[in-house]
Write a protein that holds these residues in place. Sequence first.
Motif, PDB file in Angstrom:
ATOM      1  N   PRO A 404       0.857  -1.368  -0.120  1.00 50.55           N
ATOM      2  CA  PRO A 404       0.014   0.143   0.051  1.00 50.55           C
ATOM      3  C   PRO A 404       0.950   1.146  -0.145  1.00 50.55           C
ATOM      4  N   HIS A 405       2.075   1.276   0.522  1.00 56.57           N
ATOM      5  CA  HIS A 405       2.954   2.535   0.606  1.00 56.57           C
ATOM      6  C   HIS A 405       3.918   2.407  -0.494  1.00 56.57           C
ATOM      7  N   MET A 406       3.742   1.577  -1.557  1.00 55.99           N
ATOM      8  CA  MET A 406       4.757   1.776  -2.601  1.00 55.99           C
ATOM      9  C   MET A 406       4.213   2.489  -3.551  1.00 55.99           C
ATOM     10  N   ASP A 407       4.878   3.703  -4.013  1.00 59.41           N
ATOM     11  CA  ASP A 407       4.026   4.932  -4.575  1.00 59.41           C
ATOM     12  C   ASP A 407       4.256   4.603  -6.222  1.00 59.41           C
ATOM     13  N   GLY A 408       5.230   4.214  -6.888  1.00 59.27           N
ATOM     14  CA  GLY A 408       5.509   4.073  -8.199  1.00 59.27           C
ATOM     15  C   GLY A 408       6.091   2.942  -8.606  1.00 59.27           C
ATOM     16  N   PHE A 409       5.627   2.195 -10.083  1.00 56.83           N
ATOM     17  CA  PHE A 409       6.497   1.432 -10.641  1.00 56.83           C
ATOM     18  C   PHE A 409       7.028   1.805 -12.081  1.00 56.83           C
ATOM     19  N   ILE A 410       8.180   1.883 -12.078  1.00 53.61           N
ATOM     20  CA  ILE A 410       9.022   2.392 -13.116  1.00 53.61           C
ATOM     21  C   ILE A 410       9.155   1.415 -14.239  1.00 53.61           C
ATOM     22  N   SER A 411       8.352   1.726 -15.221  1.00 53.30           N
ATOM     23  CA  SER A 411       8.553   0.744 -16.526  1.00 53.30           C
ATOM     24  C   SER A 411       8.833   1.591 -17.559  1.00 53.30           C
ATOM     25  N   ALA A 412       8.438   0.980 -18.796  1.00 54.79           N
ATOM     26  CA  ALA A 412       8.857   1.735 -20.247  1.00 54.79           C
ATOM     27  C   ALA A 412       7.630   1.841 -21.143  1.00 54.79           C
ATOM     28  N   GLU A 413       7.498   2.650 -21.685  1.00 54.18           N
ATOM     29  CA  GLU A 413       6.330   2.756 -22.848  1.00 54.18           C
ATOM     30  C   GLU A 413       6.627   1.352 -23.690  1.00 54.18           C
ATOM     31  N   ALA A 414       7.469   1.048 -24.114  1.00 58.19           N
ATOM     32  CA  ALA A 414       7.780  -0.175 -24.992  1.00 58.19           C
ATOM     33  C   ALA A 414       7.368  -1.462 -24.303  1.00 58.19           C
ATOM     34  N   LEU A 415       7.239  -1.369 -23.342  1.00 55.70           N
ATOM     35  CA  LEU A 415       6.918  -2.726 -22.197  1.00 55.70           C
ATOM     36  C   LEU A 415       5.290  -3.023 -22.049  1.00 55.70           C
ATOM     37  N   THR A 544      10.118 -17.546 -24.054  1.00 58.97           N
ATOM     38  CA  THR A 544       9.191 -18.283 -23.172  1.00 58.97           C
ATOM     39  C   THR A 544       7.628 -17.392 -23.366  1.00 58.97           C
ATOM     40  N   PRO A 545       6.471 -17.699 -23.369  1.00 55.74           N
ATOM     41  CA  PRO A 545       5.420 -17.043 -23.129  1.00 55.74           C
ATOM     42  C   PRO A 545       5.251 -16.534 -21.974  1.00 55.74           C
ATOM     43  N   HIS A 546       4.415 -15.426 -21.663  1.00 54.35           N
ATOM     44  CA  HIS A 546       3.794 -14.955 -20.227  1.00 54.35           C
ATOM     45  C   HIS A 546       5.082 -14.278 -19.371  1.00 54.35           C
ATOM     46  N   TYR A 547       6.190 -14.792 -19.506  1.00 52.43           N
ATOM     47  CA  TYR A 547       7.413 -14.286 -18.829  1.00 52.43           C
ATOM     48  C   TYR A 547       8.534 -14.446 -19.542  1.00 52.43           C
ATOM     49  N   SER A 548       8.571 -13.589 -20.482  1.00 54.12           N
ATOM     50  CA  SER A 548       9.679 -13.617 -21.534  1.00 54.12           C
ATOM     51  C   SER A 548      11.132 -13.569 -20.902  1.00 54.12           C
ATOM     52  N   GLY A 549      12.162 -13.578 -21.734  1.00 59.27           N
ATOM     53  CA  GLY A 549      13.359 -13.412 -21.093  1.00 59.27           C
ATOM     54  C   GLY A 549      13.679 -11.932 -20.961  1.00 59.27           C
ATOM     55  N   GLY A 550      14.518 -11.711 -19.968  1.00 66.16           N
ATOM     56  CA  GLY A 550      14.843 -10.562 -19.475  1.00 66.16           C
ATOM     57  C   GLY A 550      15.918  -9.881 -20.108  1.00 66.16           C
ATOM     58  N   ALA A 551      16.641  -8.878 -19.527  1.00 66.99           N
ATOM     59  CA  ALA A 551      17.671  -8.192 -20.421  1.00 66.99           C
ATOM     60  C   ALA A 551      18.971  -9.299 -20.460  1.00 66.99           C
ATOM     61  N   ASN A 552      19.054 -10.010 -19.344  1.00 68.49           N
ATOM     62  CA  ASN A 552      20.339 -10.992 -19.469  1.00 68.49           C
ATOM     63  C   ASN A 552      20.420 -11.924 -20.612  1.00 68.49           C
ATOM     64  N   SER A 553      19.435 -12.648 -20.791  1.00 66.35           N
ATOM     65  CA  SER A 553      19.401 -13.745 -21.807  1.00 66.35           C
ATOM     66  C   SER A 553      19.226 -13.083 -23.081  1.00 66.35           C
ATOM     67  N   ARG A 575       6.647  -9.320 -21.890  1.00 61.21           N
ATOM     68  CA  ARG A 575       6.890  -8.192 -23.095  1.00 61.21           C
ATOM     69  C   ARG A 575       8.289  -7.695 -23.406  1.00 61.21           C
ATOM     70  N   TYR A 576       9.159  -8.184 -22.344  1.00 54.47           N
ATOM     71  CA  TYR A 576      10.660  -7.463 -22.496  1.00 54.47           C
ATOM     72  C   TYR A 576      11.458  -7.768 -23.629  1.00 54.47           C
ATOM     73  N   THR A 577      11.138  -8.816 -24.230  1.00 53.90           N
ATOM     74  CA  THR A 577      11.942  -9.145 -25.490  1.00 53.90           C
ATOM     75  C   THR A 577      11.295  -8.434 -26.732  1.00 53.90           C
ATOM     76  N   LEU A 578       9.981  -8.061 -26.443  1.00 52.66           N
ATOM     77  CA  LEU A 578       9.393  -7.135 -27.457  1.00 52.66           C
ATOM     78  C   LEU A 578       9.734  -5.985 -27.332  1.00 52.66           C
ATOM     79  N   ALA A 579      10.004  -5.537 -25.864  1.00 56.69           N
ATOM     80  CA  ALA A 579      10.270  -4.030 -25.721  1.00 56.69           C
ATOM     81  C   ALA A 579      11.947  -3.800 -26.284  1.00 56.69           C
ATOM     82  N   ALA A 580      12.621  -4.873 -26.121  1.00 61.92           N
ATOM     83  CA  ALA A 580      14.168  -4.618 -26.378  1.00 61.92           C
ATOM     84  C   ALA A 580      14.396  -4.554 -28.010  1.00 61.92           C
ATOM     85  N   TYR A 581      13.452  -5.416 -28.851  1.00 62.78           N
ATOM     86  CA  TYR A 581      13.401  -5.237 -30.179  1.00 62.78           C
ATOM     87  C   TYR A 581      12.919  -3.974 -30.651  1.00 62.78           C
TER      88      TYR A 581
END
Length: 649
Positions: A404-415, A544-553, A575-581
Motif C-alpha cells: 500500500p505504501h509503494m508509490d510508483g512502478f518504473i516501467s517503459a512505454e515499449a513494455l 517463453t510466453p507469459h514471462y519472456s527473457g529479461g535483459a540478461n538472456s 513483453r521484455y523481448t518485444l520492448a528490447a526489439y
Amino acid sequence: LALIRSQQGRHAAAVQLIARAAGLAPKDWTLQHNHGEVLRRAGRPAEALLAYRRAVELAPNAAVAQYCLANALRAGGRNDEALPHYEEAVRLDPGLTAAQYNLGNTLLDLGRYRSASEAFLRVLALDPKHARALNNLGVCHRERGDQEKSGECFARALERAPDFDKARRNRAQYLEARDDIEGAREHYRRGGAGTAAVLDELRAATLCPVVFESRVAVEDYESRVEGVLREFLRRGVPLDFSTLHETGVCPSSLMTYHHYDVRPVKQAFAALFEGQFPRTVPDPPAGPPWRIGFVVTHGHEGVFLKCMRGVIRELSRERFQPILICSEPNGPAILRKELAGIEAEYLPLPKRIDEAAERILRGRFHLLYYWESGTDLSNYFLPFWRLAPVQCTGWGWPVTSGAPHMDGFISAEALEPSGAEAHYTERLIRSARLPTCYPSPPVAARARTRAERGLPERGSLYFCAQNLRKLHPDFDALARGVLERDPAGTLLISGEIQPALTRRLQQRLQKSCADVFERVRIVPRLAEAEYRERLRTADVVLDTPHYSGGANSNYDAFAAGTPVVTLPGAFHRGRYTLAAYRQMGVLDAVAESPEDYARIAVTLAREPDRRADLSRRLLAALPEVIEDRRAVRELETLFESAIRGAAAA
C-alpha cells in the motif's frame, strides 16, 4: 545469594549483592564472571560486557570466561569481535560443546559457510543428537548450493527433535523447492499454536507449484488461492515483527511466471497485513544531493549488478547520493567488489525485518528504489513501513508489489500494453527508454562444433535458455509447433540444479509433446562459458510466453548474433523481448500468434541467408539497448520529479 536472587527474578537485589561480592575479591575471575551473568539477566548488557572483559583479563585461559564474553559481544551484534573469543574458548576446551556451537553460529552469521559447517560437525562429533547443530549445518549446505545435503540435515534434526520449528520450516522449504507440494504442506501444518502457526497455515494453503501440469492447473491454483485469502482475511493474520524474517509469508513469487493478472492476489495479501505496521515517515535532509537508496536483498546482488551497475556509475553525484542497501553478511562485499571505483555508500541490513526497517529509517532517504519487491520476505515486507517519502520499484521484478505504501512502478512505454495501469497498485510510470544501463555482454571467442558438443550435426538447432520456472504449459504447444513444422529440428532446454524439477518438466513434455519428444533434449544447467557457446551454436533462441527473457538472456543472445523468437504476453513480464526489439528497431522475430511463432522460428532456422541478415542487424542495433546513458538521464528526471512532488505535497 546474588545468584539465587537472580534466579528468582529479583534483579535489583541480585545486582547489589554481586557488586559487593566482586568488590570484596576484585581479582577473583569467577566473581567478575558471575557479576556479568547477573547484570546480563538484569537487562544491563553494557555493564555485563565490562564485567565479562574483567573476567577474561584476570583468567585468559578460562574457556568459560572467553565463551561468555563472546556471547555478550554476539548478543550486541558484534560478531567480528566475538569470533576470536569463541575460537580461544574451543582451543582451551575442545569439549565445550556450547562454545563450538556458538562458534558455528557466528561463522554462519558472518557468511563463512564452510568454516561454520566444520564447527557444526565438531559439535555433532561431541553430541550426535544436537538437533540445532544439524539444522544449522543444513543452512550452511543450502547457502553453499548443496540442496540435497541440506534436506538430509533438516530431516535428521527433526528425527532428533520433532517439535523443532526452525528445522520443520527449513525442511518444508526444501520440499517446496523440489516441487513436493504435499510434503511441504504437511510440514508447514505440523506447527504449534499462536501467530507463527497461523502464518504456517497460510503458507501451506498458498503453496505454488514450480512446474504446473497444464494451463487448467494454473487457473485452478489462481481460483483456489483467492478463496483461501478471503477466508484468512475474515479470520485475521497477526504478525510478530521479531520473527517475521523466519515465519512471515508473502505471495509466492512463482505466480509471476504464469499468465494471469496477479494484482487481485497481491492486493488480497496486502489487506491481510495492512494496519499492523508503524506509519512513521522520515524527514530527510535538505537536498540536493538527494539520498537515493537502492534496496538489494540477499541472493539478488548478481542480477542487480548486471542491470543497474551502469545506473549507479552514471548517476549525477551533484544531484544524487546513491546508497546501496543490502543484506548482511555478504551483500556489501559482493557489491563493493563489482562496483570498485564507483562512488557509492553501503547500508547493510540485519536479518530481522523490523530492525532492517529501523536502520533504513535512520538513513533518512528521499527515495527508495526496490530492485525487486516480492521475491523474498525482506523486499516484500519492508515497503509496508513508510521508510521514505517516495518508495518505488520497477522491472527487476516485473509485477506489481501490491504494497500500500509503494508509490510508483518504473516501467517503459515499449513494455506496457494499452490499459496497463490496471495491472498495478502503484502509479505506473512509463519511461521512454528501458530503465537500465546494461553492460556490453561478453561473447564466446569460439563456439565448438556441434559434433564437439555431442549435438546433432544436421538439422536446425533451437535453444530455450530460460530457467524452467518460466516454462508455462503454453510453451509446450509452441515448442511442439516448431518441431512439427521442422522435422529435422532439435530443441535444447536448460535443466535445473534441482534434479526433481527437471524430471517434473520432462514428464510433462513427454505427455504434451509426445510425437516430437525424441527431439527435445533437456541439458544440464550450463556454466557461463558453455552457455555463451550454446547461444552461438544455436540457430534460433525460443522465448517463453507469459514471462519472456529479461535483459540478461536477450542481450546475451543478441550479442552472439542469434535471433530470439518471441510471442508477447498480455502483461509487462511477457513483453521484455518485444520492448528490447522495439528499442532496437528490429521486429522480424516478433510473432502475433502461436502459428506465427513456429513459422518465424523455422524460417530463420532453415534459411541461413535470412538469419545472417537478421544477425547483422541485431549486432548493429545492439548499442540501442546496452550502456544506455539516455536511460540514466531519464531515471534522474523521474527520481527528482518524484522527490520534489513528495516534498510539495
